[in-house]
Scaffold this active site. Structure first.
Site, PDB file in Angstrom:
ATOM      1  N   GLY A  97       0.794  -1.223   0.000  1.00  0.00           N
ATOM      2  CA  GLY A  97       0.000   0.000   0.000  1.00  0.00           C
ATOM      3  C   GLY A  97       0.826   1.272   0.000  1.00  0.00           C
ATOM      4  N   CYS A  98       2.137   1.137   0.022  1.00  0.00           N
ATOM      5  CA  CYS A  98       3.006   2.314  -0.026  1.00  0.00           C
ATOM      6  C   CYS A  98       3.497   2.508  -1.453  1.00  0.00           C
ATOM      7  CB  CYS A  98       4.203   2.142   0.903  1.00  0.00           C
ATOM      8  SG  CYS A  98       3.789   2.302   2.637  1.00  0.00           S
ATOM      9  N   GLN A  99       3.492   3.746  -1.895  1.00  0.00           N
ATOM     10  CA  GLN A  99       3.972   4.089  -3.229  1.00  0.00           C
ATOM     11  C   GLN A  99       5.463   3.797  -3.345  1.00  0.00           C
ATOM     12  OE1 GLN A  99       3.136   8.162  -4.245  1.00  0.00           O
ATOM     13  NE2 GLN A  99       4.802   8.268  -5.697  1.00  0.00           N
TER      14      GLN A  99
END
Length: 140
Positions: free
Chosen positions: A50-52
């Site tokens: 979920g982290c870019q």
């Protein structure tokens, strides 16, 4: 220090800055002070979904306190991780799970992040709480 005391300290620190450019610079500086993570922990199992950008988070429990280490390949994200670890590191699992994480709203962090970074922040907090839940169940 308790989680609440640490949050109050962070709110006080951020209140000293005039604008968000200064706050971003401070967050980046905090990221530079993040202790280096052991390279053996920079594996896919420790990546936060979920982290870019890439964020690795490792945890272990010692004397009923969780010790976190982390790293990121993005300087701003590394600073955000550093702030979260400052709040949660060396705390016991139940305190982590039961905490009201109000400093993020107080300093306006989430509203000053891009939507993808804000999602990443939520994902980091969720992962920290999942580790706390896992350790709490082992201690019970």
């Amino acid at each position: 220090m308790t989680i609440k005391e640490i949050q109050e300290e962070i709110i006080d620190e951020f209140s000293m800055f005039e604008d968000w450019m200064e706050r971003y610079e401070y967050i980046i500086e905090l990221g530079k002070s993040l202790p280096l993570i052991n390279e053996t922990y920079k594996v896919d199992d420790n990546l936060i979904a979920g982290c870019q950008s890439k964020v690795w988070l490792h945890s272990e429990i010692d004397n009923h306190k969780i010790k976190f280490t982390a790293d990121s390949d993005a300087i701003l994200t590394k600073g955000i991780v550093a702030i979260l670890l400052r709040v949660f590191n060396e705390q016991n699992p139940s305190d982590i799970l039961n905490t009201d994480l109000y400093f993020i709203d107080e300093i306006g962090l989430k509203e000053h992040l891009s939507p993808t970074r804000a999602n990443g922040l939520v994902s980091m907090i969720k992962q920290i709480k999942l580790y706390a839940l896992a350790f709490q169940s082992k201690l019970s």
